[in-house]
Design an enzyme around this catalytic site. Structure first.
Site, mmCIF file in Angstrom:
data_model
loop_
_atom_site.group_PDB
_atom_site.id
_atom_site.type_symbol
_atom_site.label_atom_id
_atom_site.label_comp_id
_atom_site.label_asym_id
_atom_site.label_seq_id
_atom_site.Cartn_x
_atom_site.Cartn_y
_atom_site.Cartn_z
ATOM 1 N N ILE A 61 0.831 -1.208 0.000
ATOM 2 C CA ILE A 61 0.000 0.000 0.000
ATOM 3 C C ILE A 61 0.866 1.258 0.000
ATOM 4 O O ILE A 61 1.953 1.277 0.582
ATOM 5 C CB ILE A 61 -0.961 -0.023 1.228
ATOM 6 C CG1 ILE A 61 -2.099 0.978 1.079
ATOM 7 C CG2 ILE A 61 -0.200 0.164 2.535
ATOM 8 C CD1 ILE A 61 -3.250 0.739 2.061
ATOM 9 N N CYS A 62 0.385 2.294 -0.701
ATOM 10 C CA CYS A 62 1.004 3.619 -0.660
ATOM 11 C C CYS A 62 -0.141 4.621 -0.533
ATOM 12 O O CYS A 62 -1.196 4.288 -0.031
ATOM 13 C CB CYS A 62 1.894 3.870 -1.886
ATOM 14 S SG CYS A 62 1.017 3.963 -3.449
ATOM 15 N N ARG A 63 0.042 5.840 -0.990
ATOM 16 C CA ARG A 63 -1.034 6.829 -0.859
ATOM 17 C C ARG A 63 -2.200 6.519 -1.781
ATOM 18 O O ARG A 63 -3.349 6.516 -1.371
ATOM 19 C CB ARG A 63 -0.511 8.250 -1.120
ATOM 20 C CG ARG A 63 -1.584 9.319 -0.967
ATOM 21 C CD ARG A 63 -1.024 10.723 -1.044
ATOM 22 N NE ARG A 63 -0.194 10.940 -2.201
ATOM 23 C CZ ARG A 63 -0.654 11.317 -3.402
ATOM 24 N NH1 ARG A 63 -1.930 11.517 -3.586
ATOM 25 N NH2 ARG A 63 0.186 11.477 -4.405
ATOM 26 N N MET A 90 -3.892 4.184 0.636
ATOM 27 C CA MET A 90 -4.347 4.650 1.948
ATOM 28 C C MET A 90 -5.569 5.549 1.845
ATOM 29 O O MET A 90 -6.373 5.608 2.774
ATOM 30 C CB MET A 90 -3.217 5.381 2.682
ATOM 31 C CG MET A 90 -2.195 4.466 3.345
ATOM 32 S SD MET A 90 -2.890 3.310 4.562
ATOM 33 C CE MET A 90 -3.533 4.435 5.806
#
Length: 111
Positions: A61-63, A90
């Protein structure tokens, strides 16, 4: 131009036993992350590969999903099989009502 499609997982599909790998930068992590996530900034991945389990489901996961897609591709090329990109990152995690905590343990926010 485009390579193979990156395997993805939606936030509701992430199980409690999945290894949630957050590849955002330190400031993003400190502002807010999933409570059970493991932090490994994307830029440090090549030197810290041994920290990523290869015997269980890994959700990256990232932004918003861009950096994590690159990490999934990298892991797949390096022998990982059970690795998926979290669709929407996120931002989607928070939008679906999943908890976000800051570096101080208090409720956090997604940068």
């Amino acid at each position: 131009m485009f390579g193979p499609r990156v395997p993805t997982v939606t936030v509701p599909e992430i199980t409690d036993d999945a290894y949630l790998l957050d590849v955002r930068e330190d400031d993003e992590w400190l502002a807010g992350h999933a409570p059970n996530a493991h932090h490994l900034p994307m830029t440090q991945l090549p030197t810290r590969l041994a920290e990523v389990p290869d015997n269980r489901e890994v959700a990256v996961i990232c932004r918003s999903g861009g950096r994590s897609a690159q990490v999934v591709t990298y892991l797949l090329r390096n022998g990982w099989e059970q690795v998926r990109n979290v669709e929407g990152g996120m931002g989607e995690w928070a939008a679906t009502g999943r908890p976000v905590v800051g570096g101080d343990g208090q409720p956090g926010k997604v940068l």
